[in-house]
Write a protein that holds these residues in place. Sequence first.
Motif, PDB file in Angstrom:
ATOM      1  N   VAL A  28      -0.247  10.670  19.923  1.00 42.74           N
ATOM      2  CA  VAL A  28      -0.959  11.439  20.943  1.00 42.74           C
ATOM      3  C   VAL A  28      -2.469  11.375  20.721  1.00 42.74           C
ATOM      4  O   VAL A  28      -3.242  11.261  21.671  1.00 42.74           O
ATOM      5  N   ILE A  29      -2.896  11.417  19.487  1.00 39.40           N
ATOM      6  CA  ILE A  29      -4.340  11.387  19.221  1.00 39.40           C
ATOM      7  C   ILE A  29      -4.826   9.969  18.894  1.00 39.40           C
ATOM      8  O   ILE A  29      -5.951   9.787  18.448  1.00 39.40           O
ATOM      9  N   ASP A  30      -3.956   8.982  19.128  1.00 41.31           N
ATOM     10  CA  ASP A  30      -4.307   7.575  18.933  1.00 41.31           C
ATOM     11  C   ASP A  30      -4.803   7.310  17.511  1.00 41.31           C
ATOM     12  O   ASP A  30      -5.817   6.651  17.293  1.00 41.31           O
ATOM     13  N   LEU A  31      -4.057   7.815  16.537  1.00 37.52           N
ATOM     14  CA  LEU A  31      -4.405   7.681  15.124  1.00 37.52           C
ATOM     15  C   LEU A  31      -3.983   6.307  14.617  1.00 37.52           C
ATOM     16  O   LEU A  31      -2.855   5.869  14.830  1.00 37.52           O
ATOM     17  N   ASN A  32      -4.889   5.613  13.926  1.00 39.36           N
ATOM     18  CA  ASN A  32      -4.582   4.315  13.323  1.00 39.36           C
ATOM     19  C   ASN A  32      -3.917   4.581  11.971  1.00 39.36           C
ATOM     20  O   ASN A  32      -4.574   4.875  10.978  1.00 39.36           O
ATOM     21  N   LEU A  33      -2.580   4.479  11.938  1.00 39.40           N
ATOM     22  CA  LEU A  33      -1.826   4.818  10.736  1.00 39.40           C
ATOM     23  C   LEU A  33      -2.168   3.916   9.558  1.00 39.40           C
ATOM     24  O   LEU A  33      -2.182   4.367   8.409  1.00 39.40           O
ATOM     25  N   SER A  34      -2.451   2.653   9.815  1.00 38.09           N
ATOM     26  CA  SER A  34      -2.796   1.741   8.731  1.00 38.09           C
ATOM     27  C   SER A  34      -4.067   2.194   8.011  1.00 38.09           C
ATOM     28  O   SER A  34      -4.132   2.212   6.790  1.00 38.09           O
ATOM     29  N   VAL A  35      -5.066   2.582   8.774  1.00 40.63           N
ATOM     30  CA  VAL A  35      -6.335   3.021   8.183  1.00 40.63           C
ATOM     31  C   VAL A  35      -6.134   4.336   7.422  1.00 40.63           C
ATOM     32  O   VAL A  35      -6.626   4.498   6.305  1.00 40.63           O
ATOM     33  N   VAL A  36      -5.398   5.260   8.045  1.00 46.63           N
ATOM     34  CA  VAL A  36      -5.164   6.552   7.396  1.00 46.63           C
ATOM     35  C   VAL A  36      -4.414   6.360   6.083  1.00 46.63           C
ATOM     36  O   VAL A  36      -4.776   6.938   5.046  1.00 46.63           O
ATOM     37  N   LEU A  37      -3.375   5.539   6.093  1.00 50.78           N
ATOM     38  CA  LEU A  37      -2.586   5.304   4.885  1.00 50.78           C
ATOM     39  C   LEU A  37      -3.420   4.607   3.817  1.00 50.78           C
ATOM     40  O   LEU A  37      -3.396   4.988   2.652  1.00 50.78           O
ATOM     41  N   GLU A  38      -4.171   3.599   4.209  1.00 51.15           N
ATOM     42  CA  GLU A  38      -5.000   2.876   3.243  1.00 51.15           C
ATOM     43  C   GLU A  38      -6.016   3.820   2.596  1.00 51.15           C
ATOM     44  O   GLU A  38      -6.215   3.794   1.383  1.00 51.15           O
ATOM     45  N   ASN A  39      -6.656   4.666   3.406  1.00 52.04           N
ATOM     46  CA  ASN A  39      -7.620   5.627   2.860  1.00 52.04           C
ATOM     47  C   ASN A  39      -6.944   6.615   1.913  1.00 52.04           C
ATOM     48  O   ASN A  39      -7.486   6.961   0.865  1.00 52.04           O
ATOM     49  N   ALA A  40      -5.761   7.084   2.276  1.00 54.94           N
ATOM     50  CA  ALA A  40      -5.044   8.040   1.438  1.00 54.94           C
ATOM     51  C   ALA A  40      -4.638   7.412   0.107  1.00 54.94           C
ATOM     52  O   ALA A  40      -4.752   8.039  -0.952  1.00 54.94           O
TER      53      ALA A  40
END
Length: 125
Positions: A28-40
């Motif tokens: 819904v918020i168009d979150l880039n999961l790859s970027v979020v996971l990599e940062n985490a």
Amino acid sequence: MPLGYDPNASKQAVNLLVNSDLLVRAAVIDLNLSVVLENAIAEAVARSHEGEQGLEENRDATLDESVDQIDPNVLTAAIGVFGNATLAKKWLITPARALGNKRPSEADAEEVMDLIGRIENGFGA
């Protein structure tokens, strides 16, 4: 925060199981999961590394405190046999069978010097 990894390394595909409600909300918020996971992952690795460094510093401080009362001649002799202060200090706080399971740091200095001499000449037991 310093990176601590190669941001230009190739990407690798992985299979993950993620809470379905979170996936819907992320879409819904168009979150880039790859970027979020990599940062985490990068943050978790950095925290882990910092924690390991902290543990090592604490371990070294504990060793220093444990051998503060050691006869300087004993410490110098132990360093000569074990090659460096860290190994010598570890030996000094480890119970030794040859000293009746006493730690060299708590045993009589003469007994410890005798044991160090035996170790140096290959007769440690």
